[in-house]
Design a protein around this motif. Structure first.
Motif, PDB file in Angstrom:
ATOM      1  N   GLU A   9       0.943  -1.151   0.023  1.00 33.96           N
ATOM      2  CA  GLU A   9       0.072   0.042   0.046  1.00 33.96           C
ATOM      3  C   GLU A   9       0.855   1.443  -0.019  1.00 33.96           C
ATOM      4  O   GLU A   9       0.384   2.184  -0.543  1.00 33.96           O
ATOM      5  N   ALA A  10       1.905   1.216   0.836  1.00 34.19           N
ATOM      6  CA  ALA A  10       2.925   2.346   0.834  1.00 34.19           C
ATOM      7  C   ALA A  10       3.487   2.601  -0.635  1.00 34.19           C
ATOM      8  O   ALA A  10       3.615   3.763  -0.993  1.00 34.19           O
ATOM      9  N   PHE A  11       3.873   1.600  -1.249  1.00 32.85           N
ATOM     10  CA  PHE A  11       4.587   1.568  -2.608  1.00 32.85           C
ATOM     11  C   PHE A  11       3.399   2.228  -3.457  1.00 32.85           C
ATOM     12  O   PHE A  11       3.760   2.961  -4.217  1.00 32.85           O
ATOM     13  N   ASP A  12       2.104   1.596  -3.650  1.00 32.86           N
ATOM     14  CA  ASP A  12       1.230   2.248  -4.355  1.00 32.86           C
ATOM     15  C   ASP A  12       0.949   3.643  -4.158  1.00 32.86           C
ATOM     16  O   ASP A  12       0.712   4.484  -4.948  1.00 32.86           O
ATOM     17  N   ARG A  13       0.923   4.238  -2.810  1.00 31.00           N
ATOM     18  CA  ARG A  13       0.554   5.502  -2.668  1.00 31.00           C
ATOM     19  C   ARG A  13       1.771   6.595  -3.038  1.00 31.00           C
ATOM     20  O   ARG A  13       1.514   7.487  -3.475  1.00 31.00           O
ATOM     21  N   LEU A  14       3.049   5.710  -2.923  1.00 30.87           N
ATOM     22  CA  LEU A  14       4.311   6.694  -3.574  1.00 30.87           C
ATOM     23  C   LEU A  14       3.961   6.804  -5.094  1.00 30.87           C
ATOM     24  O   LEU A  14       4.313   7.881  -5.481  1.00 30.87           O
ATOM     25  N   VAL A  15       3.405   5.884  -5.597  1.00 35.00           N
ATOM     26  CA  VAL A  15       3.335   5.969  -7.015  1.00 35.00           C
ATOM     27  C   VAL A  15       2.205   6.921  -7.400  1.00 35.00           C
ATOM     28  O   VAL A  15       2.189   7.675  -8.294  1.00 35.00           O
ATOM     29  N   LYS A  16       0.997   6.543  -6.839  1.00 29.37           N
ATOM     30  CA  LYS A  16      -0.346   7.241  -7.258  1.00 29.37           C
ATOM     31  C   LYS A  16      -0.522   8.623  -6.469  1.00 29.37           C
ATOM     32  O   LYS A  16      -1.131   9.660  -7.343  1.00 29.37           O
ATOM     33  N   ILE A  17       0.134   8.856  -5.401  1.00 31.42           N
ATOM     34  CA  ILE A  17      -0.256  10.146  -4.797  1.00 31.42           C
ATOM     35  C   ILE A  17       1.123  11.024  -4.918  1.00 31.42           C
ATOM     36  O   ILE A  17       1.101  12.103  -5.087  1.00 31.42           O
ATOM     37  N   ALA A  18       2.201  10.473  -4.474  1.00 29.00           N
ATOM     38  CA  ALA A  18       3.537  11.041  -4.533  1.00 29.00           C
ATOM     39  C   ALA A  18       4.143  11.423  -5.830  1.00 29.00           C
ATOM     40  O   ALA A  18       4.941  12.166  -6.277  1.00 29.00           O
ATOM     41  N   GLY A  19       3.550  10.261  -6.657  1.00 27.48           N
ATOM     42  CA  GLY A  19       4.169  10.384  -8.106  1.00 27.48           C
ATOM     43  C   GLY A  19       5.421  10.014  -8.373  1.00 27.48           C
ATOM     44  O   GLY A  19       6.144  10.535  -9.400  1.00 27.48           O
ATOM     45  N   LEU A  20       5.928   8.992  -7.672  1.00 28.77           N
ATOM     46  CA  LEU A  20       7.335   8.450  -8.027  1.00 28.77           C
ATOM     47  C   LEU A  20       7.256   7.679  -9.102  1.00 28.77           C
ATOM     48  O   LEU A  20       6.332   6.673  -9.074  1.00 28.77           O
ATOM     49  N   PRO A  21       8.267   7.590  -9.789  1.00 34.72           N
ATOM     50  CA  PRO A  21       8.417   6.760 -11.258  1.00 34.72           C
ATOM     51  C   PRO A  21       8.860   5.418 -10.738  1.00 34.72           C
ATOM     52  O   PRO A  21       9.806   4.825 -11.041  1.00 34.72           O
ATOM     53  N   LEU A  22       8.193   4.591  -9.729  1.00 30.05           N
ATOM     54  CA  LEU A  22       8.477   3.144  -9.436  1.00 30.05           C
ATOM     55  C   LEU A  22       8.128   2.103 -10.435  1.00 30.05           C
ATOM     56  O   LEU A  22       7.015   2.178 -11.017  1.00 30.05           O
ATOM     57  N   GLU A  23       8.692   1.016 -10.543  1.00 30.25           N
ATOM     58  CA  GLU A  23       8.559   0.002 -11.638  1.00 30.25           C
ATOM     59  C   GLU A  23       7.579  -1.088 -11.055  1.00 30.25           C
ATOM     60  O   GLU A  23       7.733  -1.207  -9.984  1.00 30.25           O
ATOM     61  N   GLU A  24       6.795  -1.498 -11.561  1.00 26.11           N
ATOM     62  CA  GLU A  24       5.877  -2.727 -11.315  1.00 26.11           C
ATOM     63  C   GLU A  24       6.691  -4.223 -10.991  1.00 26.11           C
ATOM     64  O   GLU A  24       6.253  -4.653 -10.135  1.00 26.11           O
ATOM     65  N   ASP A  25       7.730  -4.193 -11.828  1.00 28.57           N
ATOM     66  CA  ASP A  25       8.460  -5.269 -11.214  1.00 28.57           C
ATOM     67  C   ASP A  25       9.103  -5.293  -9.965  1.00 28.57           C
ATOM     68  O   ASP A  25       9.103  -6.064  -9.487  1.00 28.57           O
ATOM     69  N   ASP A  26       9.611  -4.111  -9.707  1.00 28.00           N
ATOM     70  CA  ASP A  26       9.778  -3.837  -8.365  1.00 28.00           C
ATOM     71  C   ASP A  26       8.690  -4.200  -7.166  1.00 28.00           C
ATOM     72  O   ASP A  26       8.968  -4.699  -6.020  1.00 28.00           O
ATOM     73  N   ARG A  27       7.624  -3.749  -7.500  1.00 29.12           N
ATOM     74  CA  ARG A  27       6.492  -3.876  -6.761  1.00 29.12           C
ATOM     75  C   ARG A  27       6.254  -5.449  -6.256  1.00 29.12           C
ATOM     76  O   ARG A  27       5.865  -6.051  -5.324  1.00 29.12           O
ATOM     77  N   LYS A  28       6.359  -6.348  -7.385  1.00 27.58           N
ATOM     78  CA  LYS A  28       6.177  -7.643  -7.582  1.00 27.58           C
ATOM     79  C   LYS A  28       7.279  -8.349  -6.597  1.00 27.58           C
ATOM     80  O   LYS A  28       6.899  -9.319  -5.845  1.00 27.58           O
ATOM     81  N   ARG A  29       8.360  -8.026  -6.791  1.00 30.50           N
ATOM     82  CA  ARG A  29       9.491  -8.454  -5.719  1.00 30.50           C
ATOM     83  C   ARG A  29       9.365  -8.294  -4.437  1.00 30.50           C
ATOM     84  O   ARG A  29       9.609  -8.870  -3.571  1.00 30.50           O
ATOM     85  N   ILE A  30       8.818  -6.803  -4.018  1.00 26.84           N
ATOM     86  CA  ILE A  30       8.540  -6.498  -2.616  1.00 26.84           C
ATOM     87  C   ILE A  30       7.441  -7.386  -2.239  1.00 26.84           C
ATOM     88  O   ILE A  30       7.447  -7.921  -1.025  1.00 26.84           O
ATOM     89  N   GLY A  31       6.422  -7.615  -2.914  1.00 23.58           N
ATOM     90  CA  GLY A  31       5.499  -8.429  -2.537  1.00 23.58           C
ATOM     91  C   GLY A  31       5.803 -10.028  -2.179  1.00 23.58           C
ATOM     92  O   GLY A  31       5.388 -10.528  -1.242  1.00 23.58           O
ATOM     93  N   GLU A  32       6.681 -10.473  -3.003  1.00 23.02           N
ATOM     94  CA  GLU A  32       6.986 -11.606  -2.969  1.00 23.02           C
ATOM     95  C   GLU A  32       8.052 -11.638  -1.808  1.00 23.02           C
ATOM     96  O   GLU A  32       7.952 -12.803  -0.871  1.00 23.02           O
ATOM     97  N   LEU A  33       8.748 -10.640  -1.413  1.00 22.39           N
ATOM     98  CA  LEU A  33       9.596 -10.817  -0.132  1.00 22.39           C
ATOM     99  C   LEU A  33       8.795 -10.705   1.102  1.00 22.39           C
ATOM    100  O   LEU A  33       9.045 -11.412   1.914  1.00 22.39           O
ATOM    101  N   SER A  34       7.664  -9.912   0.968  1.00 18.58           N
ATOM    102  CA  SER A  34       6.828  -9.944   2.133  1.00 18.58           C
ATOM    103  C   SER A  34       6.027 -11.175   2.274  1.00 18.58           C
ATOM    104  O   SER A  34       6.079 -11.539   3.656  1.00 18.58           O
ATOM    105  N   ASP A  35       5.797 -12.010   1.251  1.00 17.84           N
ATOM    106  CA  ASP A  35       5.111 -13.327   1.602  1.00 17.84           C
ATOM    107  C   ASP A  35       6.054 -14.204   2.337  1.00 17.84           C
ATOM    108  O   ASP A  35       6.014 -14.917   3.090  1.00 17.84           O
ATOM    109  N   HIS A  36       7.532 -14.141   1.969  1.00 17.00           N
ATOM    110  CA  HIS A  36       8.559 -15.156   2.370  1.00 17.00           C
ATOM    111  C   HIS A  36       8.619 -14.700   3.874  1.00 17.00           C
ATOM    112  O   HIS A  36       8.810 -15.560   4.644  1.00 17.00           O
TER     113      HIS A  36
END
Length: 368
Positions: free
Chosen positions: A125-152
């Motif tokens: 959620e923090a990642f998504d808010r940084l993209v959608k609200i703060a306007g940071l150009p973060l990559e979807e691939d990085d979001r996916k890796r962070i999600g997998e890390l959280s699952d682990h």
């Protein structure tokens, strides 16, 4: 008369020449005692210094312990890397406005924020808010890796975790690479000078150590280079370690990653589904909902539900190459069944074969 000593008999009669000392003054209990200075300093970390401290631990466990890192080192790599990611993303998000850290920003209040007495949003959620609200150009691939890390991390923290060591190292290197770039581009520019200097000092050390980890990954891939070259037409990116080393050649062991040694024995269908979802971002439900074709279908060669129609092989990249994860067949001339059932057929242009799958052909014949 001999001078009396302090050790004189306490029962000496009244009138003795010994002067009885006045009783000690009892301090007023209402007077507040002076507070002694603590012998130990308070525990204090800013959000940024807290996140950086977690990163120090991650790189220590990956580079300063046993070689290769032990299971314990990898456990703390997962736990502390996820913690670092969450803290640093939220530190940047709070710069936009403290309310964005709350699960529900509409319920935010400054007192609760200062006390830390609130429920915060999740890492993604923090990642998504940084993209959608703060306007940071973060990559979807990085979001996916962070999600997998959280699952682990969640599995390790609550249920235990059994996972390939090479895959953990490879994934950790990619998340670390993201964080180092994130800190440099999006976090340091807004820090106070003293904290910025401290973070930059740590970053110099991080870059050197990350380079060492990446070098180990590259060295291992270089060692596999000649072996992988022989099977490039049936090699795809592994959904576990993200290296171009998953070989689906129809071998007895099933699809196997030569880098992380992940194997799908007697389960090529699962390997195909994992690849389609994790690497390609495709799944049956979304594909059908969007009016497209399912990403995994029955193979016209072996019949297994393991043909990924949009697979990207090492030999065929960046284009799509239909690849069966069960028998290792690669197709060039696939067409859909004329009856619209979703099956695919291997029929070359100009071929006189009937463009119907066996089930639809039998159904049509039965009607006559």
């Amino acid at each position: 008369m001999t001078e009396q000593t302090a050790s004189q008999d306490p029962d000496e009669p009244e009138g003795s020449s010994e002067e009885i000392p006045a009783p000690a003054t009892v301090p007023d209990q209402r007077v507040k005692k002076a507070k002694r200075p603590s012998s130990r300093p308070d525990v204090f970390f800013t959000p940024v210094s807290n996140g950086m401290d977690y990163l120090v631990s991650v790189l220590k466990h990956l580079t300063e312990g046993a070689t290769p890192p032990s299971a314990r080192d990898l456990k703390y790599t997962v736990l502390h890397l996820q913690a670092a990611t969450e803290v640093l993303l939220k530190a940047r998000l709070a710069r936009e406005h403290f309310s964005l850290i709350f699960v529900d920003p509409l319920q935010a209040n400054r007192d609760a924020w200062k006390k830390g007495d609130f429920k915060s949003c999740g890492t993604l959620e923090a990642f998504d808010r940084l993209v959608k609200i703060a306007g940071l150009p973060l990559e979807e691939d990085d979001r996916k890796r962070i999600g997998e890390l959280s699952d682990h991390r969640n599995a390790l923290q609550h249920y235990g975790l059994k996972y390939n060591a090479y895959a953990i190292e490879s994934r950790a290197a990619r998340v670390l690479d993201f964080l180092i770039t994130f800190i440099h581009r999006h976090l340091i520019p807004g820090l106070e000078p003293d904290e910025a200097t401290s973070v930059e000092r740590d970053m110099d050390s991080f870059r050197l150590k990350l380079k060492g980890i990446e070098t180990l990954v590259k060295q291992r891939m270089n060692d596999l280079k000649s072996e992988l070259a022989k099977v490039a037409d049936v090699t795809v990116k592994c959904p576990d370690c993200e290296q171009w080393a998953l070989v689906a050649d129809g071998g007895d062991e099933g699809p196997t990653c030569l880098f992380c040694h992940q194997v799908w024995p007697e389960d090529p269908e699962s390997a195909a589904a994992n690849y389609a979802w994790i690497v390609l971002g495709l799944d049956d439900h979304s594909a059908i909902q969007d009016g497209g074709d399912p990403p995994v279908v029955d193979c016209p060669a072996c019949g297994a539900y393991a043909l990924v129609t949009e697979a990207v092989t090492a030999a065929g990249q960046p284009g799509a190459t239909p690849l069966c994860f069960s028998c290792g067949s690669v197709f060039k001339d696939l067409i859909g069944c004329e009856a619209g059932c979703g099956a695919v057929l291997d029929i070359a242009p100009g071929d006189d074969a009937i463009p119907l799958c066996p089930d639809c052909l039998d159904s049509r014949i039965a009607r006559f």
